[in-house]
Design an enzyme around this catalytic site. Structure first.
Site, PDB file in Angstrom:
ATOM      1  N   GLY A 186       0.831  -1.194   0.000  1.00 33.06           N
ATOM      2  CA  GLY A 186       0.000   0.000   0.000  1.00 33.06           C
ATOM      3  C   GLY A 186       0.868   1.246   0.000  1.00 33.06           C
ATOM      4  O   GLY A 186       2.049   1.204   0.344  1.00 33.06           O
ATOM      5  N   CYS A 187       0.259   2.360  -0.410  1.00 33.45           N
ATOM      6  CA  CYS A 187       1.013   3.607  -0.517  1.00 33.45           C
ATOM      7  C   CYS A 187       1.438   4.112   0.857  1.00 33.45           C
ATOM      8  O   CYS A 187       2.617   4.384   1.100  1.00 33.45           O
ATOM      9  CB  CYS A 187       0.190   4.656  -1.260  1.00 33.45           C
ATOM     10  SG  CYS A 187      -1.503   4.851  -0.665  1.00 33.45           S
ATOM     11  N   TYR A 188       0.473   4.222   1.778  1.00 31.91           N
ATOM     12  CA  TYR A 188       0.834   4.672   3.130  1.00 31.91           C
ATOM     13  C   TYR A 188       1.861   3.727   3.760  1.00 31.91           C
ATOM     14  O   TYR A 188       2.878   4.190   4.295  1.00 31.91           O
ATOM     15  CB  TYR A 188      -0.404   4.751   4.017  1.00 31.91           C
ATOM     16  CG  TYR A 188      -1.322   5.921   3.791  1.00 31.91           C
ATOM     17  CD1 TYR A 188      -0.864   7.233   3.919  1.00 31.91           C
ATOM     18  CD2 TYR A 188      -2.674   5.739   3.498  1.00 31.91           C
ATOM     19  CE1 TYR A 188      -1.730   8.315   3.748  1.00 31.91           C
ATOM     20  CE2 TYR A 188      -3.531   6.815   3.329  1.00 31.91           C
ATOM     21  CZ  TYR A 188      -3.065   8.103   3.461  1.00 31.91           C
ATOM     22  OH  TYR A 188      -3.923   9.174   3.299  1.00 31.91           O
TER      23      TYR A 188
END
Lengths: 345, 345, 345, 345
Positions: free
Chosen positions: B148-150
């Site tokens: 995921g990006c976060y």
């Protein structure tokens, strides 16, 4: 009609004072000053004010202004402020000072973070202008130290929890984000459109001057020396501060219980809106107004509470709070001239 | 030339994959799919691609695509992904899955935060595609769960500190801010320009689905169960994630010492740039690229370290990292096709 | 490897030249200059460049630089440019000048709109660097006057119509809008974030210095003296120019016929994309690239044609076109180093 | 107190009506409707309104609302409006209609650009609600057709010139730019943040529905059939329209003479601000207010005049003008409730 002067009218805080004051029914703006733009009508600098305020910018002559004004807003940088505030007070003017010069109570702390202070004897005279904490003292104040923008957003978010001793005072972490107008109208590289638009960064980590101001006020509420992490960030919007505050809960409290606590604490406050459960503030909902919106979540997973506050840095964080303070000091209805409805979008 | 398919090409992650892949010298895009835009050339949806990629969007037919492709990028929402990934694997394709479906190792955790999983047997097959942690396993992976990006922004920021046991694993607080493209290209009220521009808010406090993913990976690094506060915010920019991470230091370490540690940890990493002392990351400096920029400050005043990381959520947070993973899986130079210079301003 | 120097590297045009040049396979940047930041590595000013270009800013010493460089990009303000260009030429360097100093062919016109010119004898030497019009002359040029950003967007949009004498040369009205980077990186009030964000205005109506440059070039194409209205506007975006051009059609032509004409005119041009009927350009689709996208509509209702062009003002409007000119002058493939795919969003 | 209903309260025009109306001293909002959000308090949709308006959204029941309301604002899409307006009128309510349904006087024109009209008999009843042109007729109107946002900005900019026959009516070219709120709060791809932010494009060239509305009104002023080019563009800001209007002057007039003409024409208008020579409007200076700011330049070089106007599309372009019309229709002071000072920045 109260005669008021706005000293330093050509900055963003100054023009915001004018925006609010032209709609205030009990005052008259008798004088505005700007070193840089002396002789120019303010609406040539800010055509937004055409038809509302077309006064000429005057030089800053304390003696001369004192004769005409009952109350003076000093919207100057720190240091410049302390050069004129004592003169206005001696001449009998009330002063709402929007700089940092009279906010700190400890001269050593001030001089560590800013520079030598030339009138520290006024530290005891000055009242910290956060009405939600100091309304009683403000009633008789002649010098109001208008709070910083970040401190306003943080103190209002943590006060109820510290007053009730619900959080560990050593656990505080505050992650704040401010719009670019917080940097003022001074012409510097970091405030250019292309340097900030589509960007985002932290700055002044562990070294921002609002830290001692926040710590002073929270320490007073906690009855215990507070040292916190305060991290400001630069947000690519014109206006608004959002502060996300983290603290360890000392007792197990649900979001609902804590929201209820906040609602009770602020029930009579005209400019604090505690949001119902499940809702969180957005700087867009307070833009142009004197509100501080507050939302919170109690996280059972970690035992922490997260409080989020939103203000307009130029209004509740500066000019609006200054007018609120003027209203208190002068005996007007506290919200007079501040009944602005937020514009969305 | 490796034949690759991009499944779900019309979302922001899909089009970003195409942007990067058209410049990759060792691959050929053999097929793109889009349910919604079947039959249309992709450059009518994204005129930016005219002259670079003008393929027609096809329906998602696993059997048909498997015949033509050696490797498939699945840029689908979670759940949609698990419906096709097993088929591609069975047909012998390598898969880089950009959804959340194969990132978590614990089925119960997955099903608590998402929904029932139809192929949990692949959890052990899938390799978590963060090359800075799992490069060795990726070399032989046939299914990569692209992070995921976060989580990418958080794990890279905390890994060196947890690996060296320099911070208290129970003290972690992560305050993240993401550009609007993180919400995808789906048409929903909250992604409208007027609902986000000039606004800023926190969302999903204590309830964001990336929390268990972050906790899983940090727990692995810490050898101790980690529960942290993760607070995402919505930033009015197109691209970029900035994560500000707070942790209690277990030993007294200066900023310089910690920066040195980070520089050594990442010295061979092509896409991590550790900034020198006094400098902090800005999402503007990584825009359009696969970099993760990291800056940090050790705060003697509170005994905490503050680590700030910046990535482009669509590149290192999605498509770029996926191509980096493809390069590893396929034996290409790891940075092939990813040597994009950041555009500033 | 060709040795190139970038004189004036710390402005937005300078850093954009560096961004493009670091990816060019046939050149080596041998020197960068910046008066203001002498002695500093360029990546401390622009951390985006870390890992790509970390050269030290040098003072502007023509003699010294001439020894090391084969070709010099002068990215200086007008007037500053003419002070150094003759020296570089005399020393045998080729020069691509990004200022306005050698664009106009008529000394009186130059001196009316700018100031006294110290080397007007070079006006005949200089080739106006719009490859779509002057490619043949550029092949042997030693001094290239790189076109202005607005003129590039306007001339490419009107050339096919004027060349074919399809429009009334006295009827031209050009309404242009430019992103803020067009104003440069100079620190001035009007470029501050808060002065431009959420704002929009026209400026320099009937008095912008790009007017004579546009008129000179269009007059050449029309074989008839052209006087037009050119109105620039300031757009709250980092990059991009969109020009909307209006002209009275001399013959009845449909949109389709005119699009066909443009497609033929530009069929071999690597950086002009003529959009199909019904599509119109958006600055977002050319961001960071050397493209000029063109769309048009023939309005039967009024007998006018409306041509819309979009470029990135820092690329096709400055640094990208300069590299394109270098490629031509030096015999490289014209698009070398310029194959950048637009990043959307 | 006048009882007013806002039909269609959950769009941007609806919420803007509420923002203005809650501050109006002579009215009471008796009812708000929203099909989509029936049963919800409006401040859960727009927390900005908390403390100001917390009414529940009702279904649109004409008979029921007619009993409670004296005046109805219909803030519905065209077509939806004509389905309810006749009913409200028959029940004796005054109606300010913010849709396009009663603006055009010619049924054929309406049906060509929109669709079949079910109550064309009201075309003669309806008064076009531009007070600067139709104040006298508005005094006794029971149905006001509130003007479109673009037409308001264009008509006010060209009226003085056409009334005095100073410009060639066949030469008009209008290049307009609107903020994204002009597209409404409907959830569509083109209004997403990432599709518009950092972008700029023209749309609807030679085919925008506001063209016949502009032509109708300008034709009336010119006593000659007007056909003009009107080109709208999408500006990445929340609010604001800037229209740049070009016309051939029939007589030689200086900028000063024309500004003087405009100042005389609008001297008694509370919401038109004609800017002095050398100044040009900016949408930032009218944001949130009912002003139309106008600046102009006479270009001796081409014999054309360029008039630039700025309004807030949601205020003078919609809700503010609607309230101005209500004030006229109901005999209140025309500017009542509209004395909002623009917020800058």
């Amino acid at each position: 009609m109260l005669k008021v002067a706005v000293v330093g009218a050509s900055g963003y805080t100054g023009v915001e004072l004018l925006r609010i004051l032209v709609g205030h029914p009990e005052i008259e703006i008798c004088c505005i000053t700007s070193r840089q733009h002396e002789g120019l009508p303010i609406n040539t600098l800010f055509p937004s004010l055409s038809g509302f305020c077309e006064l000429i910018c005057e030089p800053l002559d304390v003696a001369e202004i004192s004769k005409r004004a009952d109350l003076v807003f000093t919207a100057l940088p720190h240091k410049s402020s302390m050069e004129v505030v004592p003169g206005f007070l001696e001449a009998g003017c009330k002063v709402i000072d929007l700089s940092a010069d009279y906010r700190l109570k400890d001269r050593d702390v001030y001089e560590k973070w800013y520079q030598t202070h030339s009138s520290p004897e006024l530290f005891t005279t000055a009242v910290y202008g956060l009405p939600e904490l100091y309304r009683d003292q403000l009633l008789s104040a002649c010098l109001v130290a208008n709070p910083g923008c970040y401190p306003t957003s943080v103190i209002l978010g943590l006060a109820p929890l510290l007053e009730e001793q619900l959080i560990d005072p050593q656990s505080l972490i505050v992650d704040s984000k401010s719009g670019v107008s917080g940097a003022g109208r001074g012409v510097k590289l970091g405030s250019l459109f292309c340097e900030t638009n589509e960007g985002f960064k932290a700055y002044g980590i562990a070294s921002h001057r609002h830290t001692p101001e926040i710590e002073q006020e929270l320490t007073g509420l906690a009855n215990s020396t507070i040292r916190l992490n305060f991290t400001p960030h630069l947000l690519p919007v014109n206006r608004g501060i959002l502060s996300t505050c983290y603290a360890d809960l000392l007792e197990d409290k649900s979001s609902e219980e804590l929201i209820e606590l906040f609602q009770q604490r602020y029930v009579d406050e005209p400019f604090v809106r505690v949001m119902p459960g499940g809702e969180l503030p957005n700087i867009a909902y307070v833009r142009g107004t004197n509100f501080c919106d507050i939302g919170l979540v109690s996280d059972q997973h970690t035992g922490r509470v997260i409080v989020v506050t939103a203000i307009d840095n130029l209004v509740k964080g500066a000019a609006g709070q200054a007018v609120q303070n003027m209203n208190i000091v002068c005996g007007f209805t506290e919200s007079m001239g501040l009944g602005i409805v937020p514009t969305f979008p």
